[in-house]
Scaffold this active site. Structure first.
Site, PDB file in Angstrom:
ATOM      1  N   GLU A   1      29.529  16.885  13.006  1.00 37.16           N
ATOM      2  CA  GLU A   1      29.023  15.675  12.358  1.00 37.16           C
ATOM      3  C   GLU A   1      29.333  15.629  10.875  1.00 37.16           C
ATOM      4  OE1 GLU A   1      24.769  15.174  11.742  1.00 37.16           O
ATOM      5  OE2 GLU A   1      24.446  17.319  12.027  1.00 37.16           O
TER       6      GLU A   1
ATOM      7  N   GLU B   1      16.098  12.146  14.637  1.00 36.63           N
ATOM      8  CA  GLU B   1      16.131  13.194  13.607  1.00 36.63           C
ATOM      9  C   GLU B   1      15.696  12.576  12.273  1.00 36.63           C
ATOM     10  OE1 GLU B   1      19.178  16.756  12.396  1.00 36.63           O
ATOM     11  OE2 GLU B   1      19.836  14.712  11.989  1.00 36.63           O
TER      12      GLU B   1
END
Length: 259
Positions: free
Chosen positions: A143, A240
């Site tokens: 990511e 998240e």
């Protein structure tokens, strides 16, 4: 509606880590993710997953000394052996937990290391990890992360990540697209997701500014959830974010998403 996974490193932190699995299930989550499992025995975590009917969706490869501020070592030329040992450790946990994908944090570019050297190291490490994980039946994802929250983080934009993935040239390497990080770095969320949908294996969310729950900031999450459905996204969406208050008090967005 997307499938939502609770990130247990950020949600339900009022509880001890192993007690967060039950809280996530009671809140309606079907899957969980978190930064790292390595401080616990895999059997302890597996028992919690099974007891509460949860899928282990994601965790990260070992990422150096997190408490000391390290945020991954995949771009560190002098720590390749440590990185590769971490891949083996992640495979052991992922196999025991039934986890089908793990995330690689590229890390902060080390002092004195050029961008070219960091990039070459990251490519070699991603290629190694992708091949090793593929043999174990596990997908590797990586990511981009914004450089406001983590100054100096090497992998920080979508196109940069995908260009590196092209050089790795592995079908076992996909993108983790974090909506919050990419809103900070580049915006244009919906078109970017649509353009690269076939390369995105996992999505994460938080609102901006503040990195709190959906509905607290500028990102129009009802549109994005419907957009993911229209595109036929079948992966998980990891929650998240940092709850603005107690976790349970901020879960109204989840009820809205479910309709």
């Amino acid at each position: 509606m997307p499938r939502f996974a609770a990130n247990l490193s950020m949600l339900f932190t009022e509880l001890d880590f192993l007690d967060r699995f039950e809280a996530a299930a009671k809140a309606g989550f079907k899957g969980v993710e978190y930064l790292f499992p390595y401080d616990f025995e895999a059997a302890e975590i597996k028992q919690r997953l099974d007891a509460h009917g949860l899928t282990q969706v994601l965790f990260n490869l070992p990422a150096g000394d997190w408490g000391a501020g390290e945020r991954g070592i995949a771009c560190h030329p002098n720590r390749v052996t440590e990185f590769r040992e971490g891949v083996d450790r992640a495979i052991e946990y992922a196999t025991a937990l039934g986890c089908q994908q793990v995330n690689c944090l590229a890390g902060i570019t080390p002092e004195g290391v050029s961008d070219d050297e960091a990039r070459a190291t990251l490519i070699d490490n991603l290629r190694y990890a992708a091949d090793k994980l593929e043999a174990a039946g596990i997908l590797l994802i990586a990511e981009p992360i914004n450089t406001r929250d983590i100054p100096g983080f090497f992998l920080n934009r979508t196109e940069q990540a995908l260009a590196i993935f092209d050089e790795v040239a592995s079908s076992n390497l996909k993108l983790q697209y974090d909506i919050y990080h990419m809103q900070v770095m580049e915006g244009d969320l919906a078109p970017t997701i649509e353009k690269h949908l076939d390369r995105i294996a996992h999505v994460q969310l938080a609102d901006n500014p503040g990195r709190h729950e959906p509905g607290t900031g500028e990102i129009h999450y009802p549109f994005l959830f419907a957009h993911l459905d229209r595109l036929g996204y079948t992966g998980w969406v990891g929650a998240e974010y940092k709850p603005a208050g107690r976790t349970e008090e901020g879960l109204g967005w989840l009820d809205v998403a479910r309709g």
